[in-house]
Design an enzyme around this catalytic site. Structure first.
Site, short mmCIF file in Angstrom:
data_model
loop_
_atom_site.label_atom_id
_atom_site.label_comp_id
_atom_site.label_asym_id
_atom_site.label_seq_id
_atom_site.Cartn_x
_atom_site.Cartn_y
_atom_site.Cartn_z
N SER A 1 38.32 95.99 16.43
CA SER A 1 36.98 96.16 17.00
C SER A 1 36.21 97.41 16.58
CB SER A 1 36.99 96.29 18.75
OG SER A 1 38.00 95.27 19.08
N1 SAM Z 1 40.80 95.70 20.06
C1 SAM Z 1 41.35 95.12 19.04
C2 SAM Z 1 41.62 96.24 17.89
O1 SAM Z 1 40.73 97.03 17.98
O2 SAM Z 1 42.06 95.82 17.15
C3 SAM Z 1 40.78 93.84 18.33
C4 SAM Z 1 41.19 92.62 19.10
S1 SAM Z 1 40.52 91.22 18.22
C5 SAM Z 1 38.56 91.41 18.04
C6 SAM Z 1 41.06 90.01 19.38
C7 SAM Z 1 42.43 89.72 19.39
O3 SAM Z 1 42.47 88.93 20.71
C8 SAM Z 1 42.86 88.99 18.26
O4 SAM Z 1 44.04 89.87 17.75
C9 SAM Z 1 43.39 87.75 18.69
O5 SAM Z 1 44.69 87.16 18.21
C10 SAM Z 1 43.60 88.05 20.11
N2 SAM Z 1 43.76 86.88 21.07
C11 SAM Z 1 42.85 85.69 21.35
N3 SAM Z 1 43.09 84.87 22.04
C12 SAM Z 1 44.22 85.69 22.72
C13 SAM Z 1 44.98 85.19 23.86
N4 SAM Z 1 44.83 83.96 24.54
N5 SAM Z 1 46.03 86.01 24.19
C14 SAM Z 1 46.26 87.01 23.66
N6 SAM Z 1 45.69 87.37 22.63
C15 SAM Z 1 44.46 86.72 22.30
#
Ligand code: SAM
Length: 212
Positions: free
Chosen positions: A62
């Site tokens: 992010s």
């Molecule tokens: N905040 C994180 C970082 O700084 O690295 C970035 C997160 S990224 C924008 C969103 C993450 O949410 C992804 O790695 C994705 O695989 C995960 N994700 C999506 N749906 C999910 C779910 N149902 N349960 C857990 N993780 C999930």
């Protein structure tokens, strides 16, 4: 861990301050978190820019402003103690949360990302973090209730199972929507959830189910 990058991290903090992040504990956590350790070698030169970057599997680390703001929002509404993060991704937000709150639980649906994040958090000696591979739509019932929940992917609709895992007075910050997404804050007051629309945002989708 920061040495060569400390100047870049400090410059990032000054930029976030100018953009309206005020909480010194949050800004300190950003200053102390080696973001270059959360991206691939070829992207390290961009790692202190205020942008999201690819981390593989179609996912992103992010934007630092969003990481700081979401953390600050929870702190400003008085959240203290145990935090649930849904969407560990690279683990960068997890590392920031771990320096601001007492204990962090973090769930990631993509196993390879979850493993990499776990390794990074161990390297940083952040031992107040517990992680698991799984579907965050369902939260982490055995560890509930949480003082705060932070969802780092956009949900099409409000995940009721997550709201049910908040303690009284607790709060959840989450992007809601598909094309047009709104960063939304829910504060639990007794049996009610007070909803606040905070800002337009752009996140990858929250997807049901896990990937082995
Ligand atoms: N905040 C994180 C970082 O700084 O690295 C970035 C997160 S990224 C924008 C969103 C993450 O949410 C992804 O790695 C994705 O695989 C995960 N994700 C999506 N749906 C999910 C779910 N149902 N349960 C857990 N993780 C999930």
């Amino acid at each position: 861990m920061l040495s060569n990058y400390q100047g870049s991290a400090n410059a990032l903090v000054e930029l976030l301050r100018k953009q309206g992040v005020e909480d010194e504990v949050v800004l300190n956590a950003i200053a102390n978190t080696p973001r270059h350790m959360f991206v691939d070698e070829v992207l390290k030169h961009k790692s202190y820019e205020n942008t999201a970057l690819p981390i593989g599997q179609g996912q992103t680390i992010s934007q630092p402003f969003i990481v700081a703001k979401m953390t600050e929002v929870l702190k400003q509404v008085g959240v203290k103690g145990r935090i649930l993060e849904v969407g560990t991704g690279s683990g960068y937000q997890t590392a920031v949360l771990a320096q601001v709150f007492e204990q962090v639980f973090s769930i990631e649906r993509i196993k390879s990302l979850q493993w990499q994040a776990r390794r990074r958090l161990h390297l940083l000696d952040l031992y107040n973090v517990t992680m698991k591979h799984g579907d965050g739509w369902k939260g982490w019932a055995s560890k509930a209730p949480f003082a705060g929940i932070i969802v780092t992917a956009a949900a099409q609709s409000v995940p009721d199972e997550l709201l049910a895992q908040l303690e009284d007075g607790g709060a959840m910050v989450i992007p809601i929507g598909v094309e047009a997404q709104t960063l939304t804050l829910f504060v639990k007051e007794g049996e009610q959830f007070i909803r606040h629309a905070l800002a337009p945002v752009r996140f990858v989708p929250l997807v049901a189910g896990e990937v082995g």
